[in-house]
Motif scaffolding. Structure first.
Motif, mmCIF file in Angstrom:
data_model
loop_
_atom_site.group_PDB
_atom_site.id
_atom_site.type_symbol
_atom_site.label_atom_id
_atom_site.label_comp_id
_atom_site.label_asym_id
_atom_site.label_seq_id
_atom_site.Cartn_x
_atom_site.Cartn_y
_atom_site.Cartn_z
ATOM 1 N N SER A 1 0.461 -1.521 -0.215
ATOM 2 C CA SER A 1 0.249 0.008 -0.117
ATOM 3 C C SER A 1 1.338 1.000 -0.149
ATOM 4 C CB SER A 1 -1.159 -0.142 1.155
ATOM 5 O OG SER A 1 -0.106 -0.108 2.082
ATOM 6 N N GLY A 2 2.140 1.093 -0.240
ATOM 7 C CA GLY A 2 3.190 1.953 -0.067
ATOM 8 C C GLY A 2 3.179 3.744 -1.310
ATOM 9 N N ASP A 3 3.730 4.737 -0.941
ATOM 10 C CA ASP A 3 3.356 5.032 -2.311
ATOM 11 C C ASP A 3 3.869 4.193 -3.306
ATOM 12 O OD1 ASP A 3 1.989 7.171 -1.215
ATOM 13 O OD2 ASP A 3 3.042 8.216 -0.609
ATOM 14 N N PRO A 4 3.860 4.416 -4.782
ATOM 15 C CA PRO A 4 4.287 4.022 -6.158
ATOM 16 C C PRO A 4 5.880 5.024 -5.783
ATOM 17 C CG PRO A 4 2.447 5.165 -6.989
ATOM 18 C CD PRO A 4 2.662 4.802 -4.878
ATOM 19 N N ASP A 5 6.766 4.349 -6.367
ATOM 20 C CA ASP A 5 7.862 5.208 -7.013
ATOM 21 C C ASP A 5 7.672 6.659 -8.204
ATOM 22 O OD1 ASP A 5 9.452 3.567 -5.190
ATOM 23 O OD2 ASP A 5 10.205 2.609 -6.809
ATOM 24 N N PRO A 6 7.899 7.625 -7.734
ATOM 25 C CA PRO A 6 8.035 8.479 -8.689
ATOM 26 C C PRO A 6 7.995 8.045 -10.507
ATOM 27 C CG PRO A 6 9.124 9.412 -6.909
ATOM 28 C CD PRO A 6 8.816 7.838 -6.885
ATOM 29 N N GLU A 7 7.657 8.845 -10.639
ATOM 30 C CA GLU A 7 8.160 8.714 -12.431
ATOM 31 C C GLU A 7 9.391 8.904 -12.873
ATOM 32 O OE1 GLU A 7 5.927 6.937 -14.746
ATOM 33 O OE2 GLU A 7 4.323 6.596 -13.131
ATOM 34 N N PRO A 8 9.499 7.996 -13.962
ATOM 35 C CA PRO A 8 11.217 8.919 -14.224
ATOM 36 C C PRO A 8 11.008 10.247 -14.294
ATOM 37 C CG PRO A 8 10.354 6.820 -15.126
ATOM 38 C CD PRO A 8 9.140 7.452 -14.352
ATOM 39 N N ALA A 9 10.296 10.849 -15.307
ATOM 40 C CA ALA A 9 10.742 12.305 -15.376
ATOM 41 C C ALA A 9 10.350 13.048 -13.916
ATOM 42 C CB ALA A 9 9.627 12.494 -15.996
ATOM 43 N N VAL A 10 9.720 12.414 -13.610
ATOM 44 C CA VAL A 10 9.435 13.815 -12.033
ATOM 45 C C VAL A 10 11.214 13.345 -10.910
ATOM 46 C CG1 VAL A 10 8.361 12.830 -9.648
ATOM 47 C CG2 VAL A 10 7.313 13.068 -11.852
ATOM 48 N N VAL A 11 11.558 11.917 -10.980
ATOM 49 C CA VAL A 11 12.914 12.297 -10.639
ATOM 50 C C VAL A 11 14.181 12.760 -10.838
ATOM 51 C CG1 VAL A 11 14.632 10.177 -9.450
ATOM 52 C CG2 VAL A 11 12.067 9.877 -9.366
ATOM 53 N N VAL A 12 13.939 12.878 -12.852
ATOM 54 C CA VAL A 12 14.578 13.765 -13.208
ATOM 55 C C VAL A 12 14.680 15.000 -12.235
ATOM 56 C CG1 VAL A 12 15.996 14.665 -15.552
ATOM 57 C CG2 VAL A 12 15.270 12.071 -15.080
ATOM 58 N N ALA A 13 13.530 15.899 -12.325
ATOM 59 C CA ALA A 13 13.258 17.155 -12.486
ATOM 60 C C ALA A 13 13.450 17.468 -10.729
ATOM 61 C CB ALA A 13 11.850 17.403 -12.910
ATOM 62 N N ARG A 14 13.252 16.640 -10.019
ATOM 63 C CA ARG A 14 13.754 16.894 -8.797
ATOM 64 C C ARG A 14 14.997 16.563 -8.746
ATOM 65 N NH1 ARG A 14 9.854 12.355 -5.146
ATOM 66 N NH2 ARG A 14 7.913 13.270 -5.458
ATOM 67 N N ALA A 15 15.499 15.686 -9.482
ATOM 68 C CA ALA A 15 17.031 16.265 -8.765
ATOM 69 C C ALA A 15 18.163 17.057 -9.499
ATOM 70 C CB ALA A 15 17.847 14.429 -9.920
ATOM 71 N N LYS A 16 17.257 18.439 -10.184
ATOM 72 C CA LYS A 16 18.152 18.744 -10.752
ATOM 73 C C LYS A 16 18.687 19.880 -9.594
ATOM 74 C CE LYS A 16 16.605 18.817 -15.633
ATOM 75 N NZ LYS A 16 15.575 19.309 -17.022
ATOM 76 N N THR A 17 16.942 19.644 -8.892
ATOM 77 C CA THR A 17 16.897 21.417 -7.433
ATOM 78 C C THR A 17 17.496 20.543 -6.170
ATOM 79 O OG1 THR A 17 14.761 20.663 -7.338
ATOM 80 C CG2 THR A 17 15.789 22.329 -8.467
ATOM 81 N N LEU A 18 17.348 19.801 -6.148
ATOM 82 C CA LEU A 18 17.797 18.656 -4.805
ATOM 83 C C LEU A 18 19.075 18.904 -4.041
ATOM 84 C CD1 LEU A 18 16.489 15.191 -3.451
ATOM 85 C CD2 LEU A 18 18.796 15.600 -3.131
ATOM 86 N N THR A 19 19.566 18.913 -3.288
ATOM 87 C CA THR A 19 20.934 18.770 -2.503
ATOM 88 C C THR A 19 20.583 17.714 -1.707
ATOM 89 O OG1 THR A 19 19.793 20.996 -1.145
ATOM 90 C CG2 THR A 19 20.965 21.985 -2.918
ATOM 91 N N TRP A 20 21.933 17.257 -1.218
ATOM 92 C CA TRP A 20 22.301 16.501 0.251
ATOM 93 C C TRP A 20 24.023 16.884 0.456
ATOM 94 C CZ3 TRP A 20 27.036 13.286 -0.191
ATOM 95 C CH2 TRP A 20 27.302 12.847 -1.543
ATOM 96 N N GLY A 21 24.113 16.519 2.083
ATOM 97 C CA GLY A 21 25.717 16.919 2.216
ATOM 98 C C GLY A 21 25.401 15.528 3.452
ATOM 99 N N THR A 22 27.180 15.479 4.244
ATOM 100 C CA THR A 22 27.504 15.176 5.055
ATOM 101 C C THR A 22 27.056 16.009 6.562
ATOM 102 O OG1 THR A 22 29.767 14.314 3.894
ATOM 103 C CG2 THR A 22 28.346 13.346 3.054
ATOM 104 N N VAL A 23 27.782 14.518 7.192
ATOM 105 C CA VAL A 23 28.246 14.926 8.441
ATOM 106 C C VAL A 23 28.460 13.705 9.862
ATOM 107 C CG1 VAL A 23 25.880 14.000 10.012
ATOM 108 C CG2 VAL A 23 27.097 16.189 11.140
ATOM 109 N N SER A 24 30.096 14.713 9.945
ATOM 110 C CA SER A 24 31.169 13.208 10.657
ATOM 111 C C SER A 24 31.259 13.507 11.726
ATOM 112 C CB SER A 24 32.685 12.646 9.592
ATOM 113 O OG SER A 24 31.372 13.030 7.926
ATOM 114 N N THR A 25 31.987 12.788 12.888
ATOM 115 C CA THR A 25 32.663 13.161 13.933
ATOM 116 C C THR A 25 34.154 12.355 13.388
ATOM 117 O OG1 THR A 25 30.510 13.627 15.616
ATOM 118 C CG2 THR A 25 33.075 13.343 16.576
ATOM 119 N N ILE A 26 35.040 13.353 13.639
ATOM 120 C CA ILE A 26 36.425 12.464 12.852
ATOM 121 C C ILE A 26 37.068 12.613 14.031
ATOM 122 C CG2 ILE A 26 37.662 12.593 10.746
ATOM 123 C CD1 ILE A 26 35.956 13.132 9.183
ATOM 124 N N LYS A 27 38.107 11.871 13.901
ATOM 125 C CA LYS A 27 39.242 11.907 15.033
ATOM 126 C C LYS A 27 40.576 11.817 13.849
ATOM 127 C CE LYS A 27 41.382 10.978 19.461
ATOM 128 N NZ LYS A 27 40.905 10.566 20.954
#
Length: 574
Positions: free
Chosen positions: A261-287
């Motif tokens: 019953s989960g949401d279906p995966d977005p259509e490929p065209a929607v995924v490509v459109a989203r990816a153009k503006t989407l941003t991501w990053g990382t956080v780490s604690t490093i010694k």
């Protein structure tokens, strides 16, 4: 108040186990015999006792209480319980009563054993299961063979524990056949810091009951009784084992319904459109120093990370900071000034510092998704990271990225090798035992590092915190997370023996190898045993089998979709 007074007050059994033993022994005074009284001889005619029934005594034939011996009182009690049943059942109960005491006639256990050696099926037909449990306990206390004593004692603990927890459970308002609700689960450690039983994948019950069955088979006298009791346990609808079976089925159905019953995966065209503006990053604690941090930064920037927050658990000098100066990278020195600014004193455990720093970065994130990973972990996948994130259903707030542990190669190569878990690859666990016959069975999925993976989460969520591996809300893993296979976390946990050996002590004392109070043999226990038997180089045996390169093993991993080959030039100088 002294520590000893405090400890005494905190005990469940006041006076400690010396007092427990005294109370136990006080109940073991031998049953007395009056003149002319005795147990039947060892060669008693048991066949006759099978056909002779217990009858009710005329009150005038019962001796006065003050004239009764201990043996007589017990015999009268049993006569009332077994009226209408064969005399052999009453004799069986009387023998058990004597054997529970500190002393009894010399032939008591031999006569008891003879009953079970010659008439087991008859006893199954006529005795209540409660008496069968008493019989197995008697073998545990007085069995004539090591197997009888071992199996009897093990099953005594099993049934005793069942009686205790099932009795307490009645106060919940639920009967033995009524299982608890899945939604009422409390996320808490068990006593002695044990982890709770894994509802879907746990094997504790199988291993425990299966071992009892196999062990009992080695003795022809106790085997029928032990196997009969285990079969009764398997058929009883009111045991914890049956309730777990019901809950397990319910959990699996919930998972299936959720997936259906989960949401279906977005259509490929929607995924490509989203990816153009989407941003991501990382956080780490490093010694670590520049040599380890620099390739970590470069790798993730090359994948498109728009923000990297690196908390330096061991502050670096300005000259090193200059070498790590990159656009979109924030270096935070975890010094006294940082602790003053955050209002958080220095936390003793590095895992706590990791979670605090990651949550602090999450609440100040300038990206759409944030991954909490370590300096020896590198995102990798066939798809662009942005495309993977853009393809996440709107109902999913966190993606769990499965790990792949590095295989140490002896020869220099521009291609690094990593091993996936068997469950992420969709293969049977038995493959691990085949590939790693000595140590594989003792390690989770054949890994010496974590198998939980790490989380990349949508930002802007309320009331959430990062743990080391998962995103949590009010201390509990969020429900709408999803483990994916389009990305992997390449984990350079032990790229060579020198690295493994250098980090070993820290990991044993404070890291992922530390003793967590688990009941089964852990990685730290294995290392300790290897050191005891083979000295300081003993752990090399573990490393060579699990982490070292073996061409045949690598081939089988690849055949089962468990091998990742990665040409990542920026990792060469890690």
């Amino acid at each position: 108040m002294s520590d000893s007074e405090t400890d005494t007050q905190n005990l469940t059994y006041e006076g400690g186990f010396q007092a427990v033993i005294e109370r136990m022994q006080a109940r073991q005074k031998p049953l007395s015999f009056a003149a002319g009284e005795a147990l039947p001889p060892l060669d008693a005619d048991l066949e006759t006792l099978k056909t002779k029934l217990v009858y009710e005594l005329d009150p005038k034939d019962i001796p006065r209480a003050k004239d009764q011996s201990g043996h007589t009182r017990k015999a009268l009690e049993l006569k009332e319980e077994f009226i209408g049943l064969p005399e052999l059942c009453k004799l069986h109960g009387l023998l058990i009563a004597h054997l529970r005491k500190s002393d009894q006639p010399d032939h008591t256990m031999a006569l008891f054993t003879r009953i079970w050696a010659e008439h087991a099926d008859f006893m199954f037909e006529h005795l209540d299961p409660r008496w069968l449990v008493s019989a197995i306990t008697t073998f545990g206390d007085h069995g004539s063979t090591e197997v009888q004593r071992r199996v009897g004692q093990s099953m005594t603990v099993l049934f005793g524990a069942m009686k205790l927890y099932e009795s307490e459970r009645l106060y919940s308002g639920l009967g033995p056949k009524s299982e608890f609700k899945l939604k009422r689960l409390v996320h808490s450690k068990l006593p002695l810091n044990m982890d709770r039983y894994a509802l879907v994948s746990g094997g504790l019950d199988i291993n425990m009951l299966g071992r009892l069955w196999v062990d009992a088979a080695d003795d022809p006298v106790i085997a029928p009784l032990a196997h009969h009791l285990l079969n009764l346990l398997n058929a009883d609808p009111g045991t914890v084992f049956r309730r777990f079976k019901t809950l397990r089925g319910r959990k699996l159905r919930q998972r299936a319904q959720k997936e259906a019953s989960g949401d279906p995966d977005p259509e490929p065209a929607v995924v490509v459109a989203r990816a153009k503006t989407l941003t991501w990053g990382t956080v780490s604690t490093i010694k670590a120093g520049v040599a380890q941090i620099k390739p970590f930064i470069e790798h993730h920037l090359s994948l498109g990370a728009a923000q990297m927050d690196i908390f330096l658990d061991a502050p670096l000098p300005d000259s090193d900071l200059a070498k790590l100066s990159y656009q979109n990278v924030r270096l935070i020195q975890c010094d006294s000034a940082y602790r003053t600014a955050t209002g958080k004193p220095l936390m003793e455990k590095h895992q706590q510092r990791q979670a605090f720093n990651a949550t602090h970065a999450y609440r100040n994130a300038r990206v759409d998704w944030l991954a909490h990973i370590d300096a020896d972990e590198f995102l990798h996948g066939g798809d662009d990271v942005k495309l993977t994130l853009a393809a996440a259903p709107d109902t999913i707030d966190a993606l769990i990225i499965p790990p792949a542990e590095e295989i140490a190669q002896t020869a220099a190569s521009d291609t690094l090798l990593f091993r996936r878990t068997y469950f992420d690859a969709g293969v049977e666990k038995s493959l691990i035992d085949q590939l790693y016959p000595v140590f594989g069975a003792y390690l989770r999925a054949g890994f010496i590092s974590h198998t939980a993976g790490k989380t990349i989460a949508r930002t802007g969520l309320d009331d959430v915190r990062f743990g080391v591996h998962l995103l949590k809300r009010f201390g509990v893993e969020i429900e709408n997370s999803k483990r994916i296979q389009t990305l992997n976390l390449l984990h350079r946990h032990a790229p060579d023996w020198e690295s493994f050996a250098a980090h070993l002590e820290f990991r044993l004392q404070k890291g992922s190898y530390r003793d967590r109070g688990q009941s089964k043999l852990g990685l730290g226990d294995i290392v300790d045993l290897l050191r005891e038997e083979h000295g300081s180089d003993g752990p090399r045996q573990l490393f060579d089998e699990i982490c070292g390169y073996n061409a045949d093993v690598a081939q089988k991993l690849e055949q089962n979709s468990m091998l990742i080959r990665a040409k990542l030039g920026v990792l060469d100088h890690v």
